[in-house]
Write an enzyme that holds these catalytic residues in place. Structure first.
Site, PDB file in Angstrom:
ATOM      1  CG  ASP A  17     -21.559 -27.636 -65.105  1.00  0.00           C
ATOM      2  OD1 ASP A  17     -22.383 -26.978 -65.650  1.00  0.00           O
ATOM      3  OD2 ASP A  17     -21.566 -28.991 -64.889  1.00  0.00           O
ATOM      4  CG  ASP A 115     -24.398 -24.562 -67.623  1.00  0.00           C
ATOM      5  OD1 ASP A 115     -24.383 -24.685 -68.979  1.00  0.00           O
ATOM      6  OD2 ASP A 115     -24.442 -25.000 -66.714  1.00  0.00           O
ATOM      7  CD  GLU A 116     -19.876 -28.357 -69.195  1.00  0.00           C
ATOM      8  OE1 GLU A 116     -21.352 -28.642 -69.317  1.00  0.00           O
ATOM      9  OE2 GLU A 116     -19.071 -29.535 -69.435  1.00  0.00           O
TER      10      GLU A 116
HETATM   11 MG   LIG Z   1     -24.565 -26.824 -65.555  1.00  0.00          MG
END
Ligand SMILES: [Mg+2]
Length: 364
Positions: A17, A115-116
């Site tokens: 993350d 983003d993960e």
């Molecule tokens: Mg994040």
């Protein structure tokens, strides 16, 4: 001996993350923003008080600003905050770079947001902690961005791990410490526990994972229904959910069955055309493309045959084209007379048309 079951699970799962992703990208590109409270979202003063916080840097977070909060409220909490409008094209291209790094480690990647992602790295001979360190190093080299990584043997624990030391941290939750880690967790941190279940837990006097583990499976079912079963296993640090590699596992298809068996080829072609039209509509609605076309045929004697064609590039989503492909496979399978009870047409090796289809609303 342990007083409860802890299932043996020797997978290696990472949850990655990026830290305050959009804000971090903007600070990288404009270092002056590192020193001020930064909010990614529209300035409420320029938009009649409207706007929502997409994310905020850690200076703004200290003032109480968080994702999904109204911009006006954020400004009230943090009057000197700098607002920057989100640039999703830029974030998507950074996300693509990050995914290229993921691909260096494994094909088993389940994206959760830009983003993960979850990575199943079980196939690697290296320790999970080593892989996490290497992954963070590679992401930094390629993007000059930091991330937090949780390392464990299942997805739930890996996710809890990445949240544990944020920003820019690694948390390893091995089988030896998992039960203690879960026991110490506040009840709100368990997956699926929202406001409603928090209130229930409060009434029951359940505050932590240890309290949760003291409840029997039956008690949990009485209070929470089938969610009770999930909680029961979460309290025991057990979760068998797989990292869903979207390219491989997902499929989109349609079948048609016939009360009176089909005997002629034009009826088969018409059926394939009908199935292909529906499948294409479904693929387009989901913004998916597929590289493998699967055909299923069941005859009057209940023999079921399946055949597939895989291409390097996705199939064009054209019902006539797909129906003719399906028909040519069918003709090979049944060159002579036939009596068909079922036809199916399915895409597998399915992937998003582009990263655009990923959720933009999971902001952190
Ligand atoms: Mg994040």
């Amino acid at each position: 001996m342990a007083e409860f079951l802890q299932a043996v699970d020797d997978r290696k799962i990472l949850h990655v993350d990026l830290d305050a992703f959009y804000a971090q990208v903007e600070m990288r590109d404009n270092p002056a923003l590192k020193k001020v409270p930064l909010i990614i979202g529209r300035d409420p003063d320029l938009h009649h008080g409207h706007g929502v916080v997409a994310t905020a840097n850690y200076i703004a977070r200290k003032a109480g600003v968080h994702s999904a909060m109204g911009s006006s409220e954020a400004k009230r909490l943090c009057p000197n905050a700098v607002f920057v409008a989100p640039d999703f094209d830029k974030y998507r291209s950074v996300s693509a770079q990050i995914h290229e790094v993921f691909a260096e480690f494994t094909d088993k990647v389940e994206p959760v947001a830009l983003d993960e992602a979850y990575l199943d790295v079980s196939q690697s001979p290296m320790a999970g902690a080593t892989l996490a360190a290497e992954l963070r190093h590679r992401i930094w080299q390629e993007t000059k961005l930091t991330c937090s990584v949780g390392v464990s043997y299942n997805k739930v624990l890996a996710k809890l791990g990445s949240e544990h030391h944020k920003p820019n941290g690694v948390t390893v939750i091995g089988a030896d410490v998992a039960l203690d880690f879960v026991a110490a967790l506040p009840i709100k941190d368990f997956r699926g526990v929202g406001k409603k279940s928090q209130e229930k837990f409060e009434k029951l006097g359940i505050k932590t994972g240890a309290d949760l583990r003291a409840l029997s499976q039956d008690e949990l079912r009485v209070h929470f229904g089938s969610f009770g079963d999930q909680l029961y296993w979460q309290a025991r640090a057990t979760h068998f959910g797989q990292v869903k590699d979207h390219r491989i596992r997902q499929s989109v298809g349609k079948e048609g069955t016939f009360e009176f068996p089909l005997h002629d080829r034009s009826a088969v072609l018409a059926t394939f055309k009908d199935l292909a039209t529906k499948v294409v509509a479904n693929m387009e609605a989901k913004h998916l493309v597929g590289r493998t076309l699967n055909i299923k045929v069941r005859d009057d004697d209940f023999n079921t045959l399946t055949r597939s064609i895989t291409q390097a590039n996705p199939f064009q989503l054209n019902p006539d084209f797909l129906a003719r492909k399906a028909q040519s496979i069918f003709d090979d399978l049944y060159p002579d007379d036939f009596a068909i009870r079922l036809l199916g047409l399915t895409f597998s090796n399915v992937s998003p048309q582009a990263f655009q289809s990923l959720s933009l609303f999971d902001y952190d």
